[in-house]
Design a protein around this motif. Structure first.
Motif, mmCIF file in Angstrom:
data_model
loop_
_atom_site.group_PDB
_atom_site.id
_atom_site.type_symbol
_atom_site.label_atom_id
_atom_site.label_comp_id
_atom_site.label_asym_id
_atom_site.label_seq_id
_atom_site.Cartn_x
_atom_site.Cartn_y
_atom_site.Cartn_z
ATOM 1 N N SER A 102 0.785 -1.105 0.029
ATOM 2 C CA SER A 102 -0.042 -0.157 -0.016
ATOM 3 C C SER A 102 0.788 1.192 0.027
ATOM 4 O O SER A 102 1.637 1.417 1.129
ATOM 5 C CB SER A 102 -0.906 0.122 1.190
ATOM 6 N N ASP A 103 0.765 2.000 -1.110
ATOM 7 C CA ASP A 103 1.359 3.163 -1.093
ATOM 8 C C ASP A 103 0.368 4.409 -0.783
ATOM 9 O O ASP A 103 0.488 5.593 -1.263
ATOM 10 C CB ASP A 103 2.163 3.571 -2.290
ATOM 11 N N ASP A 104 -0.933 4.357 -0.030
ATOM 12 C CA ASP A 104 -1.884 5.083 0.161
ATOM 13 C C ASP A 104 -1.567 5.919 1.150
ATOM 14 O O ASP A 104 -0.839 5.607 2.192
ATOM 15 C CB ASP A 104 -3.073 4.257 0.644
ATOM 16 N N GLU A 105 -1.349 7.328 0.820
ATOM 17 C CA GLU A 105 -0.899 8.357 1.693
ATOM 18 C C GLU A 105 -1.614 8.250 3.380
ATOM 19 O O GLU A 105 -0.830 8.391 4.067
ATOM 20 C CB GLU A 105 -1.250 9.907 1.283
ATOM 21 N N ARG A 106 -2.965 7.804 3.130
ATOM 22 C CA ARG A 106 -3.863 7.560 4.589
ATOM 23 C C ARG A 106 -3.002 6.574 5.239
ATOM 24 O O ARG A 106 -3.057 6.761 6.653
ATOM 25 C CB ARG A 106 -5.275 7.381 4.126
ATOM 26 N N ASP A 107 -2.729 5.559 4.797
ATOM 27 C CA ASP A 107 -1.986 4.465 5.519
ATOM 28 C C ASP A 107 -0.515 4.735 5.862
ATOM 29 O O ASP A 107 -0.153 4.516 7.242
ATOM 30 C CB ASP A 107 -1.630 3.184 4.575
ATOM 31 N N ILE A 108 0.126 5.585 5.176
ATOM 32 C CA ILE A 108 1.279 6.033 5.420
ATOM 33 C C ILE A 108 1.373 6.900 6.767
ATOM 34 O O ILE A 108 1.924 7.021 7.646
ATOM 35 C CB ILE A 108 2.247 6.932 4.417
ATOM 36 N N THR A 109 0.282 7.852 6.806
ATOM 37 C CA THR A 109 0.062 8.959 7.924
ATOM 38 C C THR A 109 -0.363 8.269 8.854
ATOM 39 O O THR A 109 0.235 8.540 10.023
ATOM 40 C CB THR A 109 -0.826 9.883 7.172
ATOM 41 N N TYR A 112 2.989 6.451 10.506
ATOM 42 C CA TYR A 112 3.681 7.465 11.222
ATOM 43 C C TYR A 112 3.078 8.182 12.379
ATOM 44 O O TYR A 112 3.693 8.429 13.195
ATOM 45 C CB TYR A 112 4.288 8.246 10.212
ATOM 46 N N TYR A 119 8.290 2.569 7.327
ATOM 47 C CA TYR A 119 7.084 2.158 6.274
ATOM 48 C C TYR A 119 7.743 1.730 5.121
ATOM 49 O O TYR A 119 8.289 2.563 4.326
ATOM 50 C CB TYR A 119 6.142 3.197 5.998
#
Length: 156
Positions: A102-109, A112, A119
């Motif tokens: 998953s490179d979904d910004e919501r998952d990354i945010t 972190y 990540y």
């Protein structure tokens, strides 16, 4: 000056939370090729891993461990597992790496925001995956990991 606490790092267990058999095999192969001897314990979803780490199974959880977790899994996602660990007064110090497609910004945010140690996108690791595992191995051997004892026993 070397701390006397560095020796137990060899006993660090790797908790792999991965529902995909192919990805789990690839990670085990990369560990083998990178000559990582740490014991690896696999769970297929976050709920299984959380029960183990909380001491709710017939196996004693390790005192020092690192979690490598996928995000998209049945029953409990990697982000939900991470949030549950951070909310737990005993397990909140867990060193947690996300290893996902998953490179979904919501998952990354979300990762972190819950103090994930790293990540990592499986697709970006690609040919460098073995090198990445070697770097991670060196990391958890060098840093001081907390002792997390859900049983509440004294340690000297």
């Amino acid at each position: 000056m070397m701390s006397s606490q560095t020796a137990p790092a060899r006993d660090v267990k790797i908790i792999l939370v991965e529902d995909d058999d192919g990805d789990a095999k690839a990670i085990r192969r990369a560990f083998s090729k990178a000559r990582i001897a740490n014991p690896l314990v696999r769970f297929r979803n976050g709920r299984e891993a959380l029960s183990f780490l909380k001491g709710e199974t017939d196996q004693d959880p390790p005192l020092q461990f690192v979690v490598l977790s996928d995000i998209n899994m049945p029953r409990m996602s990697g982000i939900e597992l991470l949030e549950a660990l951070r909310d737990d007064p005993t397990l909140h110090k867990t060193l947690f790496f996300v290893l996902t497609t998953s490179d979904d910004e919501r998952d990354i945010t979300a990762a972190y925001s819950n103090n994930v140690a790293g990540y990592i996108l499986k697709s970006q690791a690609g040919d460098m995956f073995i090198e990445l595992m070697t770097v991670m191995n060196n990391f958890w051997r060098i840093v001081e990991l907390p002792i997390i004892d859900v049983r509440g026993e004294a340690h000297g």
